[in-house]
Scaffold this motif. Structure first.
Motif, mmCIF file in Angstrom:
data_model
loop_
_atom_site.group_PDB
_atom_site.id
_atom_site.type_symbol
_atom_site.label_atom_id
_atom_site.label_comp_id
_atom_site.label_asym_id
_atom_site.label_seq_id
_atom_site.Cartn_x
_atom_site.Cartn_y
_atom_site.Cartn_z
ATOM 1 N N THR A 97 62.555 13.862 66.499
ATOM 2 C CA THR A 97 61.204 14.428 66.621
ATOM 3 C C THR A 97 60.439 14.350 65.302
ATOM 4 O OG1 THR A 97 61.872 16.711 66.114
ATOM 5 C CG2 THR A 97 61.966 16.008 68.437
ATOM 6 N N GLN A 98 61.127 13.939 64.231
ATOM 7 C CA GLN A 98 60.497 13.841 62.918
ATOM 8 C C GLN A 98 60.031 12.422 62.582
ATOM 9 O OE1 GLN A 98 59.952 16.723 61.073
ATOM 10 N NE2 GLN A 98 60.687 17.573 63.007
ATOM 11 N N LYS A 108 68.068 15.671 68.624
ATOM 12 C CA LYS A 108 66.806 16.399 68.718
ATOM 13 C C LYS A 108 67.118 17.874 68.967
ATOM 14 C CE LYS A 108 65.906 15.490 73.615
ATOM 15 N NZ LYS A 108 64.987 14.886 74.572
ATOM 16 N N PHE A 111 61.758 8.491 67.868
ATOM 17 C CA PHE A 111 61.482 9.204 69.110
ATOM 18 C C PHE A 111 61.258 8.227 70.259
ATOM 19 C CE2 PHE A 111 58.851 11.425 72.213
ATOM 20 C CZ PHE A 111 59.628 12.555 72.426
ATOM 21 N N GLU A 114 58.305 8.976 64.657
ATOM 22 C CA GLU A 114 57.772 8.442 65.915
ATOM 23 C C GLU A 114 58.576 7.244 66.424
ATOM 24 O OE1 GLU A 114 55.570 8.283 69.305
ATOM 25 O OE2 GLU A 114 55.510 9.865 67.806
ATOM 26 N N ASP A 145 66.787 13.751 63.042
ATOM 27 C CA ASP A 145 66.027 14.411 64.102
ATOM 28 C C ASP A 145 64.943 13.449 64.582
ATOM 29 O OD1 ASP A 145 64.308 15.925 65.670
ATOM 30 O OD2 ASP A 145 64.240 17.617 64.272
ATOM 31 N N CYS A 148 69.216 20.048 72.134
ATOM 32 C CA CYS A 148 69.989 19.054 72.891
ATOM 33 C C CYS A 148 71.452 19.496 72.844
ATOM 34 C CB CYS A 148 69.820 17.667 72.267
ATOM 35 S SG CYS A 148 70.949 16.418 72.912
ATOM 36 N N GLN A 192 64.359 8.782 72.714
ATOM 37 C CA GLN A 192 64.024 10.037 73.389
ATOM 38 C C GLN A 192 64.834 10.297 74.660
ATOM 39 O OE1 GLN A 192 59.998 10.271 74.951
ATOM 40 N NE2 GLN A 192 59.866 8.037 74.950
#
Length: 87
Positions: A35-36, A8, A41, A38, A33, A11, A45
């Motif tokens: 964050t791209q 992410k 993530f 769900e 990534d 980081c 996360q």
């Protein structure tokens, strides 16, 4: 060896690992990534960086996170344990 790095933005652990992996000639690296996506993530996360090896059939297998203190040679040696015989 084909690897997937779940990462992410901002980081520092992710950036450090990516820089080291990019120095290993035998590694083909895909950056994902979280964050791209769900699902990524929600799953990663609190875990990034997360590393997977991809086998010859396209299966993704987790690799334990190396120590941030590992140098490139130590990382390369660790990855050899997870390289598939075909590849």
């Amino acid at each position: 060896m084909q690897l997937i790095l779940f990462s992410k933005p901002d980081c520092h652990l992710c950036e450090g690992l990516q820089e080291k992996l990019e120095q290993i000639e035998s590694v083909s690296l895909e950056i994902r990534d979280i964050t791209q996506n769900e699902e990524w993530f929600q799953r990663y996360q609190y875990e990034v960086p997360v590393l997977f090896a991809v086998d010859a059939s396209g299966g993704e297998h987790p690799i334990p996170r190396p120590s941030p203190r590992s140098n490139v040679a130590q990382l390369q040696q660790m990855l050899q344990k997870y390289e598939s015989p075909s590849g």
